[in-house]
Design an enzyme around this catalytic site. Structure first.
Site, mmCIF file in Angstrom:
data_model
loop_
_atom_site.group_PDB
_atom_site.id
_atom_site.type_symbol
_atom_site.label_atom_id
_atom_site.label_comp_id
_atom_site.label_asym_id
_atom_site.label_seq_id
_atom_site.Cartn_x
_atom_site.Cartn_y
_atom_site.Cartn_z
ATOM 1 N N SER A 110 36.890 47.622 70.348
ATOM 2 C CA SER A 110 35.537 47.119 70.588
ATOM 3 C C SER A 110 35.541 45.797 71.333
ATOM 4 O O SER A 110 34.486 45.327 71.761
ATOM 5 C CB SER A 110 34.809 46.928 69.250
ATOM 6 O OG SER A 110 35.488 45.977 68.450
ATOM 7 N N HIS A 133 34.865 54.118 72.958
ATOM 8 C CA HIS A 133 34.388 53.235 71.896
ATOM 9 C C HIS A 133 33.240 53.870 71.118
ATOM 10 O O HIS A 133 32.114 53.955 71.598
ATOM 11 C CB HIS A 133 33.942 51.894 72.493
ATOM 12 C CG HIS A 133 33.470 50.920 71.458
ATOM 13 N ND1 HIS A 133 32.474 50.005 71.692
ATOM 14 C CD2 HIS A 133 33.866 50.723 70.164
ATOM 15 C CE1 HIS A 133 32.274 49.292 70.606
ATOM 16 N NE2 HIS A 133 33.102 49.713 69.667
ATOM 17 N N GLU A 188 30.795 54.485 74.205
ATOM 18 C CA GLU A 188 31.028 53.791 75.468
ATOM 19 C C GLU A 188 32.327 54.305 76.083
ATOM 20 O O GLU A 188 33.393 54.219 75.464
ATOM 21 C CB GLU A 188 31.124 52.276 75.229
ATOM 22 C CG GLU A 188 29.804 51.640 74.834
ATOM 23 C CD GLU A 188 29.915 50.145 74.576
ATOM 24 O OE1 GLU A 188 28.994 49.401 74.978
ATOM 25 O OE2 GLU A 188 30.923 49.714 73.961
ATOM 26 N N ASN A 239 28.257 44.982 72.711
ATOM 27 C CA ASN A 239 28.671 43.742 72.076
ATOM 28 C C ASN A 239 28.458 42.523 72.962
ATOM 29 O O ASN A 239 28.507 41.389 72.476
ATOM 30 C CB ASN A 239 30.139 43.832 71.642
ATOM 31 C CG ASN A 239 30.285 44.556 70.329
ATOM 32 O OD1 ASN A 239 29.397 44.513 69.486
ATOM 33 N ND2 ASN A 239 31.391 45.245 70.151
#
Length: 505
Positions: free
Chosen positions: A123, A144, A156, A194
């Protein structure tokens, strides 16, 4: 490129919560799946856990007993990395340590055939960096998933500098065949979610630090006005402050200390105190047995309002007009500069300036600023702010108007752009920079934020709806108020405003 056939064998390395979840997803999609963990018996234990979870779904009528049996039969625990030699795709879900991951993939490269796709569920680490020491770095990509993998829709697909675009397309198609919502992203710090999500936490933490409002009030505004599933404080309590703070620090460091991503001292203090959130029993809130949940602060009035005046265009807040009429308030319309008057009060949608500043600069007495709502027609809470010298009767008139229209009203200390507007403007700004830098497409950025963190709208679409001119004005006023590069408007936002275009044109 097409998706991997369901006859293709998938391997997952790491039998923790994430690895087990990914293995379950692949098995439910029809693949034979090998699960490996370096802890003796951990893979078999994880499969037993998957079986129990599926059993609960059977009991609730959400899954057939036959589907449970077939899925579990596709899962096999293995004890040696050599057992993975014949796999078409190997997904790593181990500790977030660059050297450990590099060593694992070098070992896999020596075992597997050249057609095997290697994928990391990292991540935060660079796919480019993980792949750099491989003989064929093009075969490594990021895949991900979000926790819990069987539930969360987003995946992702992360391409490093050397990653083969055809393999990225294959993983995209495969994730889609597995029932997920995949997005393509370049391997930059934080990928899409993120990175773009940092302001959601950061702005609430800053407002708390500046005593603008308490945790419960800010969380309620994010939910009940902003339309978010959770507020920042309850969400970080759920994630764990050790985890959330570490991700923020990772992104901050990766961007060479750019203060857009600056970690919060408040969150650091919680971590230092061992108040990690739900898992420790205390974070911003207490989760001890019998603990009383803090309630949002609400300002109320006993007055009744019969009439108000709308002057000009209220912008996105125009939806307030029919809502006021539905609650038996007569609305008189006339030309003007986008103001709502009731008694001696003047109400206006925030443009990012403090109420004291705007009242002085625009010559508006008894000014009350309105925060953003995702939908002014259905929201049940709304934040307001005002200058310290406002006439108390005027403030009560403004509160009475909004209360009569069905809002719970939260009065915040006078702060630039209030709460929801500030947060959404910053999310849109970060998304704009990600788009400018080619991290992902506008469509994939918006999809990632909806499917990955359950935002009510993608930040770029939301900005288009509010109006890019207004978003830019809010950011410019935030930047002027704080004098910090944290609030600098994205070059792409400025360009789109100058062009008269939108993010999704």
């Amino acid at each position: 490129m097409t998706a991997l056939s369901t006859t293709a064998r998938i391997a997952v390395i790491g039998a923790g919560a994430m690895g087990a979840g990914i293995a379950q997803v692949a098995a439910q999609a029809g693949h034979p799946v090998l699960l490996l963990d370096n802890r003796p018996g951990a893979a078999a234990k994880a499969i037993d856990g998957i079986d129990r979870q599926l059993g609960k779904r059977v009991e609730k009528g959400k899954l057939s007993a036959d589907a449970r049996r077939v899925t579990v039969a596709r899962l096999q625990a293995v004890e040696s990395i050599e057992d993975l030699a014949g796999c078409a795709l190997i997904i790593e879900a181990i500790v977030e340590n660059l050297e450990v991951k590099r060593a694992l993939f070098r070992q896999l490269e020596s075992i597997c055939n050249e057609q095997c796709i290697l994928a990391s569920n990292t991540s935060s680490l660079s796919i480019t960096s993980i792949a750099a020491q491989l003989e064929r770095p093009q075969r490594l990509l990021g895949l991900h998933f979000f926790n819990p993998a069987p539930v969360m829709a987003l995946v992702e697909i992360v391409s490093g500098l050397a990653s083969d675009p055809a393999l990225a397309d294959c993983l995209y198609a495969t994730a889609k065949a597995w029932g997920k919502k995949p997005v393509h992203t370049r391997s930059t710090p934080g990928f899409i979610v993120n990175r773009v999500a940092r302001p959601f936490y950061a702005e609430s933490l800053r407002l708390l630090q500046e005593n603008v409002a308490d945790c419960a009030t800010l969380d309620a505004l994010m939910r009940d006005a902003g339309g978010f599933a959770m507020g920042a404080f309850e969400l970080t309590d759920l994630i764990g402050h050790d985890v959330n703070y570490a991700v923020t620090c990772s992104v901050f460091d990766a961007y060479y200390g750019d203060n857009r991503f600056q970690p919060s001292l408040i969150q650091k203090d919680l971590g230092d105190a061992g108040r990690l959130g739900r898992k420790s029993g205390h974070g911003f809130y207490s989760y001890a047995d019998g603990a009383e949940r803090a309630q949002a602060r609400t300002t109320s009035s006993e007055r009744t309002v019969a009439t108000c005046v709308v002057e000009g265009d209220l912008g996105i807040a125009n939806v307030l007009v029919p809502r006021l009429r539905e609650h038996s308030i007569e609305v008189i319309s006339r030309d003007g500069q986008g103001l709502l008057r009731v008694g001696d009060a003047v109400l206006a949608l925030s443009d990012g300036r403090m109420a004291c500043q705007r009242a002085k600069e625009d010559g508006l007495c008894n000014l009350i600023l309105l925060d953003l709502a995702f939908d002014y027609g259905t929201a049940n809470r709304l934040a307001i702010s005002c200058a310290a010298g406002i006439d108390p009767d005027a403030l009560e008139d403004g509160v009475a108007l909004l209360q009569q229209a069905g809002f719970s009203v939260s009065l915040l200390s006078d702060s630039p752009a209030l709460a929801v507007l500030r947060t959404v403007a910053m999310l849109a700004n970060e998304a704009a920079d990600a788009l400018l830098q080619g991290v992902a497409s506008a469509a994939d950025i918006d999809l990632a934020m909806r499917a990955g963190v359950n935002y009510p709208a993608g930040p770029l679409t939301w900005a288009d709806t509010i109006g890019l001119v207004h978003i830019l004005r809010v950011l410019e006023n935030l930047h002027a108020s704080y004098g910090e590069a944290r609030y600098r408007p994205s070059l792409l936002l400025r360009r789109r405003v100058a062009e008269g275009s939108r993010f999704h044109d």
